[in-house]
Design an enzyme around this catalytic site. Structure first.
Site, PDB file in Angstrom:
ATOM      1  N   ASP A 157     -17.950  -4.886 -10.283  1.00 24.62           N
ATOM      2  CA  ASP A 157     -17.764  -4.001  -9.132  1.00 24.62           C
ATOM      3  C   ASP A 157     -19.121  -3.916  -8.437  1.00 24.62           C
ATOM      4  OD1 ASP A 157     -17.459  -1.621  -7.443  1.00 24.62           O
ATOM      5  OD2 ASP A 157     -15.701  -1.140  -8.656  1.00 24.62           O
ATOM      6  N   CYS A 198      -9.454  -4.160  -6.852  1.00 23.72           N
ATOM      7  CA  CYS A 198     -10.329  -3.744  -5.740  1.00 23.72           C
ATOM      8  C   CYS A 198      -9.507  -3.683  -4.462  1.00 23.72           C
ATOM      9  CB  CYS A 198     -11.509  -4.700  -5.616  1.00 23.72           C
ATOM     10  SG  CYS A 198     -11.038  -6.389  -5.372  1.00 23.72           S
ATOM     11  N   ARG A 248      -3.661  -5.594  -3.903  1.00 29.74           N
ATOM     12  CA  ARG A 248      -3.148  -5.925  -2.574  1.00 29.74           C
ATOM     13  C   ARG A 248      -2.987  -7.440  -2.513  1.00 29.74           C
ATOM     14  NH1 ARG A 248      -1.469  -1.587  -2.149  1.00 29.74           N
ATOM     15  NH2 ARG A 248      -2.037   0.053  -0.680  1.00 29.74           N
ATOM     16  N   GLU A 275       4.055  -9.587   2.116  1.00 28.67           N
ATOM     17  CA  GLU A 275       5.166  -8.772   1.595  1.00 28.67           C
ATOM     18  C   GLU A 275       5.790  -7.841   2.633  1.00 28.67           C
ATOM     19  OE1 GLU A 275       2.915  -6.495  -1.448  1.00 28.67           O
ATOM     20  OE2 GLU A 275       3.349  -4.704  -0.288  1.00 28.67           O
ATOM     21  N   HIS A 298       6.142  -4.486  -5.533  1.00 24.42           N
ATOM     22  CA  HIS A 298       5.244  -3.348  -5.263  1.00 24.42           C
ATOM     23  C   HIS A 298       5.778  -2.064  -5.903  1.00 24.42           C
ATOM     24  CE1 HIS A 298       1.855  -2.314  -2.266  1.00 24.42           C
ATOM     25  NE2 HIS A 298       1.871  -1.413  -3.227  1.00 24.42           N
TER      26      HIS A 298
HETATM   27  P1  NAD Z   1     -10.544   2.931  -6.027  1.00 22.10           P
HETATM   28  O1  NAD Z   1     -11.006   3.155  -4.623  1.00 22.10           O
HETATM   29  O2  NAD Z   1     -10.626   4.060  -6.999  1.00 22.10           O
HETATM   30  O3  NAD Z   1     -11.331   1.699  -6.676  1.00 22.10           O
HETATM   31  C1  NAD Z   1     -11.553   0.496  -6.006  1.00 22.10           C
HETATM   32  C2  NAD Z   1     -12.824  -0.091  -6.599  1.00 22.10           C
HETATM   33  O4  NAD Z   1     -12.982  -1.400  -6.051  1.00 22.10           O
HETATM   34  C3  NAD Z   1     -14.092   0.697  -6.231  1.00 22.10           C
HETATM   35  O5  NAD Z   1     -14.817   1.024  -7.408  1.00 22.10           O
HETATM   36  C4  NAD Z   1     -14.881  -0.263  -5.352  1.00 22.10           C
HETATM   37  O6  NAD Z   1     -16.285  -0.143  -5.521  1.00 22.10           O
HETATM   38  C5  NAD Z   1     -14.378  -1.596  -5.871  1.00 22.10           C
HETATM   39  N1  NAD Z   1     -14.652  -2.712  -4.990  1.00 22.10           N
HETATM   40  C6  NAD Z   1     -14.873  -2.711  -3.653  1.00 22.10           C
HETATM   41  N2  NAD Z   1     -15.154  -3.962  -3.240  1.00 22.10           N
HETATM   42  C7  NAD Z   1     -15.122  -4.752  -4.342  1.00 22.10           C
HETATM   43  C8  NAD Z   1     -15.351  -6.141  -4.562  1.00 22.10           C
HETATM   44  N3  NAD Z   1     -15.674  -6.961  -3.559  1.00 22.10           N
HETATM   45  N4  NAD Z   1     -15.221  -6.608  -5.821  1.00 22.10           N
HETATM   46  C9  NAD Z   1     -14.913  -5.789  -6.846  1.00 22.10           C
HETATM   47  N5  NAD Z   1     -14.706  -4.470  -6.700  1.00 22.10           N
HETATM   48  C10 NAD Z   1     -14.797  -3.959  -5.460  1.00 22.10           C
HETATM   49  O7  NAD Z   1      -9.059   2.372  -5.897  1.00 22.10           O
HETATM   50  P2  NAD Z   1      -7.886   2.470  -6.974  1.00 22.10           P
HETATM   51  O8  NAD Z   1      -7.144   3.746  -6.785  1.00 22.10           O
HETATM   52  O9  NAD Z   1      -8.403   2.101  -8.301  1.00 22.10           O
HETATM   53  O10 NAD Z   1      -6.911   1.314  -6.414  1.00 22.10           O
HETATM   54  C11 NAD Z   1      -7.222  -0.049  -6.584  1.00 22.10           C
HETATM   55  C12 NAD Z   1      -6.249  -0.902  -5.777  1.00 22.10           C
HETATM   56  O11 NAD Z   1      -4.911  -0.693  -6.241  1.00 22.10           O
HETATM   57  C13 NAD Z   1      -6.231  -0.577  -4.272  1.00 22.10           C
HETATM   58  O12 NAD Z   1      -6.248  -1.784  -3.541  1.00 22.10           O
HETATM   59  C14 NAD Z   1      -4.895   0.060  -4.046  1.00 22.10           C
HETATM   60  O13 NAD Z   1      -4.423  -0.205  -2.751  1.00 22.10           O
HETATM   61  C15 NAD Z   1      -4.036  -0.617  -5.122  1.00 22.10           C
HETATM   62  N6  NAD Z   1      -2.845   0.158  -5.490  1.00 22.10           N
HETATM   63  C16 NAD Z   1      -1.678  -0.507  -5.739  1.00 22.10           C
HETATM   64  C17 NAD Z   1      -0.539   0.208  -6.114  1.00 22.10           C
HETATM   65  C18 NAD Z   1       0.769  -0.489  -6.440  1.00 22.10           C
HETATM   66  O14 NAD Z   1       1.808   0.169  -6.503  1.00 22.10           O
HETATM   67  N7  NAD Z   1       0.771  -1.785  -6.678  1.00 22.10           N
HETATM   68  C19 NAD Z   1      -0.600   1.596  -6.193  1.00 22.10           C
HETATM   69  C20 NAD Z   1      -1.807   2.241  -5.949  1.00 22.10           C
HETATM   70  C21 NAD Z   1      -2.945   1.516  -5.597  1.00 22.10           C
END
Ligand code: NAD
Length: 331
Positions: free
Chosen positions: A174, A206, A235, A264, A296
């Site tokens: 990260d 991320c 995503r 999607e 999703h």
């Molecule tokens: P969060 O904001 O708590 O954590 C995201 C992390 O990614 C942060 O620590 C950030 O520093 C890091 N990051 C940013 N750029 C990066 C890079 N280039 N490489 C590596 N890490 C990087 O978010 P979260 O709540 O943990 O959610 C994570 C992902 O899950 C989001 O994209 C969110 O949209 C997705 N999500 C999906 C579902 C689903 O139903 N499939 C549900 C909720 C969230």
């Protein structure tokens, strides 16, 4: 207040209606997805509530601002589907639900790992067809396997923590590390390159940003271990799907679990079983026995839906009372 709720499903109504009505509001539940064509349906509403595949472009925002829109309530964590610059210029406030249940997604990601590893998707259909052969179902122990977590926010950290429960070796990357929490959970930070080149399983957590779009591409795939498993519950746009298909065909990638897909938005959350699948890339993905795709649904637990409803209602109350809500999205 009258609130237009877009892309509504039965499960949304069940949780959102009581949460919004408890504060004296009148939600109008629409099944329609919000986009430039359907934006007229939001005319005259002071607040709208939208979900991941609704799209609120600058055009939509400028149009609705003239019709009295003041608040956009995202009932999801991501906000890449809203033009925030346009919202800011038009004085429209945007809020999201940053964390409704990171457990729901983390547990689902690990579920995909286990399903693919132990071939549960194949076993399920085999046994129902009266085929009790074990050929082709061999998996591996999770213990001592190296699992790479890309993005150690709320969900990534929990995913790593669960994997440590298998005695797996969990490494993470990260750009903004959470060193204390990762240490507490038994994970250690490595460079992205080390993660990509040494992990047996890579799980993406991320956000989708211009800098992370197609972070899994032909170049990064070529660095990975032969037979690597890739899990994406984050995503779809993080993965270049065409490059992934090439890597699956060559055997470079051994297994893929995808809850999200880069194209999607016109497909997911709807029952299209009577329609012809028009997305050839998605169709090709479906032909691989070692690819599991879900639509999703990682967030979909009772606890998450309850939290989404409560946080959405609380974001609106914050705006109305002039108190900055927890979920406010700023540029
Ligand atoms: P969060 O904001 O708590 O954590 C995201 C992390 O990614 C942060 O620590 C950030 O520093 C890091 N990051 C940013 N750029 C990066 C890079 N280039 N490489 C590596 N890490 C990087 O978010 P979260 O709540 O943990 O959610 C994570 C992902 O899950 C989001 O994209 C969110 O949209 C997705 N999500 C999906 C579902 C689903 O139903 N499939 C549900 C909720 C969230």
């Amino acid at each position: 207040m009258e609130i237009a709720v877009f892309s509504t499903k039965k499960y949304d109504t069940l949780y959102l209606r009581p949460a919004l009505e408890a504060n004296g509001h009148h939600p109008h539940f629409l099944q329609t997805r919000l986009d430039n064509e359907t934006v007229v349906l939001a005319e005259g509403y002071t607040a709208i509530c939208i979900f991941v595949n609704d799209s609120l472009t600058a055009h939509g925002i400028e149009h609705l601002a003239k019709k009295g829109l003041k608040y956009v309530l995202l009932r999801c964590a991501g906000y890449n589907n809203v033009d925030l610059d346009a919202a800011d210029k038009c004085g429209i406030k945007v809020a999201r639900v940053p964390a409704y249940s990171p457990y729901s997604v983390a547990e689902f990601a690990v579920g995909l790992m286990l399903m693919l590893n132990r071939n549960l998707h194949k076993a399920y259909t085999r046994v129902r067809a009266g085929n009790f052969s074990l050929e082709g179902l061999t998996g591996f122990d999770m213990r001592n396997r190296r699992i790479g977590i890309v993005g150690t926010g709320k969900i990534g950290l929990l995913t790593g923590k669960i994997c440590r429960g298998f005695d797996s070796d969990v490494v993470c990357y990260d750009p903004y590390p959470n060193i204390d929490r990762a240490k507490e959970y038994g994970m250690r930070y490595v460079s992205l390159d080390e993660l990509l080149t040494t992990c047996d399983i890579i799980s993406l957590h991320c956000p989708l940003l211009p800098s992370t779009h197609h972070m899994i591409n032909s170049e990064t795939l070529s660095k990975m271990k032969d037979g690597v498993m890739i899990i994406n519950t984050s995503r779809g746009g993080l993965i270049d799907t065409v490059a992934l298909i090439k890597a699956l065909k060559s055997g470079k990638v051994g297994q893929v679990g995808m809850d999200v897909y880069e194209h999607e938005s016109n497909m997911y959350f709807e029952d299209s079983s009577d329609s012809i699948m028009l997305d050839d890339v998605f169709s090709r993905l479906l032909t691989f026995h070692n690819v599991c795709i879900t639509g999703h649904q990682a967030f979909l637990t009772r606890e998450a839906l309850e939290n989404i409803a409560q946080e959405t209602a609380s974001n609106l109350e914050g705006f109305l009372k002039g108190i900055e809500p927890k979920g406010i999205v700023k540029i």
